[in-house]
Design a protein around this motif. Structure first.
Motif, short mmCIF file in Angstrom:
data_model
loop_
_atom_site.label_atom_id
_atom_site.label_comp_id
_atom_site.label_asym_id
_atom_site.label_seq_id
_atom_site.Cartn_x
_atom_site.Cartn_y
_atom_site.Cartn_z
N LEU A 460 0.86 -1.18 0.00
CA LEU A 460 0.00 0.00 0.00
C LEU A 460 0.89 1.22 0.00
CD1 LEU A 460 -2.77 1.41 0.27
CD2 LEU A 460 -2.50 1.22 2.76
N ALA A 461 0.69 2.11 -0.97
CA ALA A 461 1.49 3.33 -1.08
C ALA A 461 0.57 4.53 -1.17
CB ALA A 461 2.40 3.26 -2.31
N GLU A 462 0.93 5.58 -0.45
CA GLU A 462 0.19 6.84 -0.49
C GLU A 462 1.13 7.96 -0.92
OE1 GLU A 462 -1.65 7.64 3.22
OE2 GLU A 462 -3.17 6.06 3.02
N ASN A 463 0.67 8.77 -1.84
CA ASN A 463 1.46 9.89 -2.36
C ASN A 463 0.66 11.18 -2.21
OD1 ASN A 463 3.60 8.14 -3.90
ND2 ASN A 463 1.61 7.36 -4.55
N ARG A 464 1.23 12.13 -1.54
CA ARG A 464 0.59 13.44 -1.37
C ARG A 464 1.53 14.50 -1.94
NH1 ARG A 464 -3.78 13.42 2.13
NH2 ARG A 464 -4.04 11.48 3.34
N ASN A 465 0.98 15.35 -2.79
CA ASN A 465 1.75 16.43 -3.35
C ASN A 465 0.91 17.71 -3.30
OD1 ASN A 465 2.44 18.12 -6.06
ND2 ASN A 465 4.28 17.20 -5.20
N ASP A 466 1.40 18.66 -2.55
CA ASP A 466 0.71 19.94 -2.43
C ASP A 466 1.61 21.00 -3.06
OD1 ASP A 466 -0.86 22.06 -1.84
OD2 ASP A 466 -0.69 21.91 0.34
N SER A 467 1.25 21.44 -4.24
CA SER A 467 2.13 22.36 -4.96
C SER A 467 1.33 23.51 -5.54
CB SER A 467 2.87 21.63 -6.09
OG SER A 467 1.94 21.13 -7.04
N LYS A 468 2.02 24.59 -5.78
CA LYS A 468 1.40 25.73 -6.44
C LYS A 468 2.47 26.50 -7.18
CE LYS A 468 1.81 28.88 -2.48
NZ LYS A 468 1.09 29.78 -1.57
N ILE A 469 2.06 27.12 -8.26
CA ILE A 469 2.95 27.99 -9.03
C ILE A 469 2.24 29.32 -9.21
CG2 ILE A 469 4.05 28.38 -11.25
CD1 ILE A 469 4.49 25.45 -11.51
N SER A 485 -2.52 21.27 -7.80
CA SER A 485 -2.22 21.38 -6.39
C SER A 485 -3.04 20.36 -5.62
CB SER A 485 -2.52 22.80 -5.89
OG SER A 485 -3.89 23.08 -6.03
N ALA A 486 -2.57 20.02 -4.42
CA ALA A 486 -3.29 19.11 -3.52
C ALA A 486 -3.66 17.80 -4.23
CB ALA A 486 -4.52 19.78 -2.95
N VAL A 487 -2.66 17.11 -4.75
CA VAL A 487 -2.89 15.83 -5.41
C VAL A 487 -2.66 14.71 -4.40
CG1 VAL A 487 -2.13 14.29 -7.24
CG2 VAL A 487 -2.17 16.75 -7.62
N VAL A 523 -6.67 8.44 -7.75
CA VAL A 523 -6.19 9.82 -7.73
C VAL A 523 -7.38 10.71 -7.43
CG1 VAL A 523 -5.02 11.65 -9.02
CG2 VAL A 523 -4.39 9.27 -9.40
N ASN A 524 -7.22 11.61 -6.47
CA ASN A 524 -8.35 12.41 -6.02
C ASN A 524 -8.94 13.31 -7.11
OD1 ASN A 524 -5.98 14.03 -5.89
ND2 ASN A 524 -7.07 15.51 -4.65
N LEU A 525 -8.21 13.57 -8.18
CA LEU A 525 -8.71 14.44 -9.23
C LEU A 525 -9.58 13.70 -10.25
CD1 LEU A 525 -5.50 16.56 -9.91
CD2 LEU A 525 -7.39 17.06 -8.37
N TYR A 526 -9.68 12.36 -10.11
CA TYR A 526 -10.45 11.59 -11.08
C TYR A 526 -11.53 10.79 -10.36
CZ TYR A 526 -6.40 12.83 -13.83
OH TYR A 526 -5.41 13.54 -14.44
N ASP A 527 -12.64 10.61 -11.04
CA ASP A 527 -13.79 9.97 -10.42
C ASP A 527 -13.58 8.47 -10.22
OD1 ASP A 527 -15.12 12.39 -10.41
OD2 ASP A 527 -16.03 12.06 -12.39
N LEU A 567 1.84 10.83 -14.00
CA LEU A 567 0.44 11.09 -14.31
C LEU A 567 0.07 12.55 -14.03
CD1 LEU A 567 -1.04 7.87 -12.71
CD2 LEU A 567 -0.61 8.27 -15.13
N ILE A 568 0.40 13.02 -12.84
CA ILE A 568 0.08 14.39 -12.45
C ILE A 568 1.25 14.93 -11.66
CG2 ILE A 568 -1.47 15.87 -11.13
CD1 ILE A 568 -3.63 13.79 -11.50
N SER A 569 1.85 15.98 -12.13
CA SER A 569 2.96 16.59 -11.41
C SER A 569 2.82 18.10 -11.45
CB SER A 569 4.30 16.17 -12.02
OG SER A 569 4.40 16.67 -13.34
N ASN A 570 3.48 18.74 -10.50
CA ASN A 570 3.47 20.20 -10.52
C ASN A 570 4.24 20.70 -11.73
OD1 ASN A 570 5.67 19.02 -8.81
ND2 ASN A 570 6.47 21.08 -9.00
#
Length: 811
Positions: A460-469, A485-487, A523-527, A567-570
Motif C-alpha cells: 500500500l502506497a500513499e502519495n501526497r503532493n501539495d504544490s502551487k505555481i 495542487s493538492a494531489v 487519484v483524487n482528481l479523477y472519479d 500522471l500528475i505533477s506540478n
C-alpha cells in the motif's frame, strides 16, 4: 524440434558412460557452506581432473568422471582446507555419493583486515549479471548513480531522470531486494546520496522468476548494501577529496560486529559536492500564440550545491537453530541548492525580436527512510518459511523563485505585451510518500529433483503532493491556473505466485512460475480508480553440457507502471512558452520477452525477442487543447518490437592484465502517434562497454573503463552517439596501512548528449530543435583522491546467508 530432442538423447547416452560424484559440504554446526571450491584430483599423480563449487545448500556435483582412483580437496574463505580419503570410480560403481564433508572454521585474528582474494568484477547468473562494484577502482569517491553509469548495458540519463537497461526503458530499482516506490526524479536523488563505498554489489536481473515483482519491463537493478560477514570487529574508513567545477568531499565510516549468534552493522557517510552542467541549442518553430514563426537560440547553466548525510543500520540474530530474526534501516537526508541561468532569444519572421533571461533559485530538502524487518524459519531440511515487512517514507520540500527579464535587439529592457511572458514565477512543492509491504514466502524441496516456492505479497502506497505555481504580473502575484495542487494518490498491489523447479536430467533443469497481480490506483482528481489484474508467466530451461558451458532459454512477461508523478505533477518552467508536466492518460507498459543465453569459458552470448505495448518515454513535446503553450510530458509509444544480441567476454591477456568487454546490439521497430502524424521507425541500437584492470609492480593497480552508445532514436527525437572513458590508479601501502586511489572520471571530457528534437518525425508547432547537454566533466576535468583503510579482527561466522537466500527473503 526433432533435431534438438535427438541431441538431448545422444547427450544422455554419452553421459551414461561416465561416472558422477555428488555430495554436501557443511561446517561443524551442520550448516551448509555455499560457494566452496571442490576440486577432484587423480590419486596416482595428483593432477587436477575437474572442479566445481557448492550451491546455496552446500551441494555439489562433478559429472563425466572416467574410471579411476581419486580424492577431493575442499576450500572456502574462513575455513581450513580439507582433503578427503581416496576413492574409486568403476563401471559397476559409477555414481558415488559423499554424505557430508565437514570444514573446520579458521580462527584468524588480524591487526588489520587483509583481503586475500578479489572477486571478479562481472559474474553471470541464471537471472542476469552480478557486478561486484568493490572490485573496481573507479567506485571509490563515487555515488550509486555514478556507479550505475559505468555498468554494462545500463544507461543513466540525468538530463531527463531516466534509466534504461540494454537500451530498453522501464527499469525497476530495488535496494536490498525491495522495490523503491519512488518517481524517477526522486529515485535519482536517492541514488546520488548513496555512497558507493557502502555497496557490496549490483545485480542486473534480466530474467526474473515469478517470485519477483512483475514491475520493470526491461528488468531489475538490485543494489545490495554491505553487511557484517564474520565474528569479531572490523572498522572501515574512507575519505575522498576532489575538484572539478568546484570542491567535492566524501567521507564514510562503517563498523561490523559479529558474535556467535548475531551480527551488527552500522555506517555513516557525508557528501559535499558543488557541480555544474548545462545545455545550449537552437531551432525553428511556428507557435500560434507568438507573433509569427521564429528561430530561437537558447541556453541554460545549472549549478548544484549538495550536502547529504546517510546512516545505515543492520542486525541479524539467530533465535534458535532454525529461526533467524533480522532488520535493516537506511536514512538519507539531502539539502540541495540549485541555481540555473536560462536564456532565450527569438528572431521572428515578421522582423520582431525578443530576448529573455531568467535566474531560477531553488532549494530542495529531501528525507528518505527505507527499513525492513524479516524472519526466516527453517521448518525442516526441505522447507523454509520467510516473513518480510518493509516500510518506506519519503518527504521533499522544493521552493523555487524564477526572476525574469526581457530585452530588445539592442539589449534594452522591455515589457512584452503578450501576457504569456511573465515577470517571474515562484512556487513550492511539498511531497510525502509512504509505502508499506508485507511478503510471505515458502520454499519446499520435495525430493532431489523437484523443488517449489510459493508466496503472497501486499503493498500500500500513499502519495501526497501539495504544490502551487504563481506568476508575477507587473508587481503582483497570482496563481497560474494551469498548475496542479493538492494531489492525493493511493496505490494498492496484491500478488500471489507459485514457482517450480524440476531436474529433468543431471545436466538440465526447467523452472516455471506464474504470478498474479491486482493493481489499483486512485487519484483524487479523477472519479474512477484505475484497476488492472494480470497473470505474469515465466519459464526457464537450463542445459549444462559440461562444467564450462550453460545454455538457458527463458520466457517472461512484465509490466512497467507509470509513477504517480508521471500522471500528475506540478508544472515548472524552462521559459515562459514551455512547461514540464505529467500525463493523466498515460498507460502502463506490457512486455513479453523470449531469450536464450549461452555461456562457455567466460564468453556469454544472449539473443532475445522483445515486444512492448505502450512503452513509456518521458519528456516528449506536445501541447494543450488550446495550443497556447508547449508541454514536455511522458507519452506512450504505440508499440516497440526488438531483436537483441548481447555479447560479453573476459579476456586475460596476461596474469596482470584483464579485460572485460560487452556489447548490446538491438534491431528495433516502433510506432509513435502523439506526433503531428503517426510514424514508424526501424533502427539499430548499439552499445559498447569495456573495462580493463592492470596490476603493476610495487602494489600499483590501474583501471580503465568506458562505454559508448552509437546514434539512436528515442520517440520523436534522434540522439547522436556519445560515450565516456574513466581512469583510476591505486597504490596499496606496505604493512596494510591502507590504499590511495586516484579517480579521473571522463578523462576525455566527452559526456555530452546531442539531441535533434523532431529528428525522427515532425512534432507540434513544427518544432525542429538541436540541443546539446553537457555534464560537469565535459566542462572541467574532475579529479578525486581517496584514502581507505580497514581495521579489526575477522573470523568465519556461523550466520552465513547465501545470495539465493537473500533473494528468497526479499522477493
Amino acid at each position: 524440434m526433432k533435431t534438438f530432442c535427438a541431441l538431448l538423447i545422444l547427450l544422455s547416452v554419452a553421459y551414461s558412460s561416465f561416472g558422477q560424484i555428488t555430495g554436501k559440504v557443511a561446517n561443524r554446526q551442520q550448516e551448509p557452506v555455499p560457494f566452496a571450491n571442490v576440486v577432484l584430483y587423480h590419486t596416482q599423480d595428483s593432477s587436477i581432473v575437474s572442479g566445481t563449487a557448492t550451491d546455496e545448500k552446500g551441494m555439489f556435483s562433478i559429472p563425466e568422471v572416467s574410471a579411476g582412483r581419486f580424492y577431493l580437496k575442499v576450500s572456502s574463505i574462513g575455513y581450513t582446507s580439507l582433503q578427503s580419503a581416496s576413492f574409486e570410480i568403476t563401471a559397476l560403481n559409477q555414481h558415488l555419493e559423499i554424505f557430508q564433508l565437514i570444514l573446520s572454521e579458521e580462527n584468524t585474528a588480524l591487526n588489520e583486515v587483509v583481503i586475500a582474494a578479489k572477486k571478479e568484477m562481472l559474474q553471470h547468473t541464471s537471472l542476469g549479471k552480478v557486478i561486484n562494484v568493490q572490485s573496481s577502482l573507479i567506485t571509490k569517491g563515487s555515488n550509486a548513480l555514478q556507479v550505475l553509469e559505468r555498468l554494462p548495458g545500463v544507461i543513466t540519463d540525468r538530463r531527463n531522470n531516466q534509466l534504461s537497461l540494454n537500451g530498453q526503458s522501464g527499469v525497476t530499482v530495488m535496494l536490498n531486494g525491495r522495490r523503491l516506490q519512488l518517481s524517477m526524479e526522486e529515485l535519482m536523488g536517492l541514488l546520488e546520496n548513496t555512497v558507493a563505498d557502502n555497496i557490496e554489489k549490483i545485480e542486473l536481473i534480466t530474467s526474473p522468476t515469478a517470485g519477483y515483482d512483475a514491475d520493470g519491463g526491461a528488468g531489475i537493478i538490485n543494489i545490495v548494501l554491505k553487511k557484517s560477514e564474520g565474528e569479531g570487529t572490523t572498522v572501515n574508513v574512507s575519505a575522498t577529496a576532489g575538484y572539478g567545477y568546484r570542491e567535492k568531499a566524501l567521507g564514510s565510516l562503517s563498523l561490523s560486529q559479529g558474535f556467535d549468534k548475531a551480527t551488527l552493522f552500522a555506517s555513516y557517510s557525508f557528501l559535499h559536492e558543488v557541480g555544474r552542467s548545462g545545455y545550449m541549442g537552437g531551432g525553428t518553430s511556428n507557435r500560434g500564440f507568438l507573433p509569427s514563426p521564429s528561430r530561437a537560440i537558447f541556453s541554460g547553466i545549472s549549478r548544484k550545491f549538495v550536502r547529504a548525510h546517510t546512516i545505515t543500520l543492520a542486525a541479524e540474530y539467530r533465535l534458535t537453530s532454525k529461526t533467524t530474526l533480522g532488520g535493516d534501516i537506511m536514512y538519507a537526508r539531502n539539502n540541495t541548492h540549485n541555481l540555473a541561468d536560462n536564456a532565450v532569444t527569438w528572431e521572428f519572421t515578421n522582423g520582431d525580436y525578443l530576448g529573455f533571461s531568467a535566474l531560477s533559485d531553488g532549494f530542495q530538502k529531501r528525507n528518505n527512510l527505507v527499513s525492513s524487518l524479516y524472519v526466516k524459519n527453517k521448518l525442516s531440511e526441505q522447507s523454509q518459511l520467510n516473513f518480510d515487512l518493509s516500510y518506506i517514507r519519503y518527504t521533499s520540500d522544493s521552493p523555487a523563485l524564477i526572476s525574469s527579464n526581457y530585452f530588445d535587439r539592442q539589449g534594452n529592457p522591455m515589457i512584452p505585451q503578450n501576457p504569456i511572458f511573465t515577470a517571474g514565477n515562484r512556487g513550492e512543492s511539498l511531497s510525502n510518500i509512504l509505502a508499506g509491504v508485507l511478503a510471505i514466502d515458502y520454499s519446499l524441496e520435495l525430493n532431489n529433483k523437484v523443488s517449489a516456492g510459493f508466496g503472497v505479497k501486499g503493498s500500500l502506497a500513499e502519495n501526497r503532493n501539495d504544490s502551487k505555481i504563481e506568476r508575477k504580473l507587473e508587481e503582483s502575484w497570482e496563481i497560474d491556473p494551469r498548475s496542479q495542487s493538492a494531489v492525493y494518490s493511493q496505490e494498492k498491489i496484491a500478488a500471489i505466485y507459485a514457482q517450480w523447479k524440476y531436474v529433468l536430467h543431471p545436466k538440465s533443469t526447467i523452472q516455471a512460475g506464474l504470478r498474479y497481480e491486482y493493481w489499483q490506483r486512485e487519484v483524487n482528481l479523477y472519479d474512477k480508480p484505475f484497476t488492472m489484474a494480470k497473470l505474469f508467466p515465466t519459464v526457464t530451461y537450463t542445459f549444462t553440457p559440461s562444467d564450462k558451458a550453460t545454455l538457458s532459454i527463458n520466457y517472461n512477461r512484465r509490466i512497467s507502471r507509470p509513477a504517480y508523478t508521471d500522471l500528475i505533477s506540478n508544472l515548472f518552467y524552462n521559459d515562459p512558452t514551455f512547461v514540464f508536466s505529467g500525463n493523466p492518460l498515460l498507460k502502463p507498459t506490457l512486455t513479453d520477452v523470449l531469450k536464450a543465453d549461452y555461456t562457455t569459458r567466460g564468453l556469454t552470448l544472449g539473443l532475445s525477442l522483445q515486444h512492448e505495448v505502450h512503452p513509456i518515454l518521458r519528456y516528449q513535446i506536445t501541447t494543450n487543447q488550446t495550443k497556447d503553450i508547449g508541454i514536455s510530458s511522458p507519452q506512450n509509444l504505440d508499440y516497440q518490437k526488438s531483436i537483441n544480441l548481447f555479447v560479453s567476454y573476459p579476456l586475460s591477456v596476461t596474469k596482470w592484465w584483464k579485460i572485460w568487454a560487452s556489447s548490446t546490439t538491438s534491431l528495433r521497430n516502433y510506432k509513435v502517434s502523439y506526433s503531428l502524424k503517426p510514424a514508424e521507425k526501424t533502427f539499430v541500437f548499439q552499445n559498447l562497454n569495456l573495462s580493463q584492470n592492470i596490476v603493476l609492480p610495487k602494489n600499483f593497480e590501474v583501471e580503465l573503463s568506458g562505454w559508448y552508445n552509437f546514434p539512436f532514436f528515442e520517440g520523436t527525437n534522434h540522439i547522436k552517439g556519445f560515450g565516456v572513458l574513466n581512469a583510476g590508479i591505486a597504490k596499496k601501502l606496505p604493512r596494510n596501512r591502507g590504499t590511495f586511489q586516484l579517480s579521473l572520471p571522463d578523462v576525455l571530457r566527452s559526456f555530452g548528449v546531442h539531441t535533434h528534437i523532431s529528428g525522427m518525425t515532425p512534432i507540434v508547432f513544427n518544432i525542429s530543435t538541436v540541443a546539446h547537454w553537457r555534464d560537469e566533466s565535459a566542462f572541467y576535468q574532475v579529479v578525486k583522491l581517496t584514502y581507505s583503510r580497514s581495521f579489526g579482527k575477522s573470523t568465519a561466522h556461523t550466520l552465513k546467508r547465501s545470495d539465493n537466500e537473500e533473494k528468497d527473503r526479499i522477493k
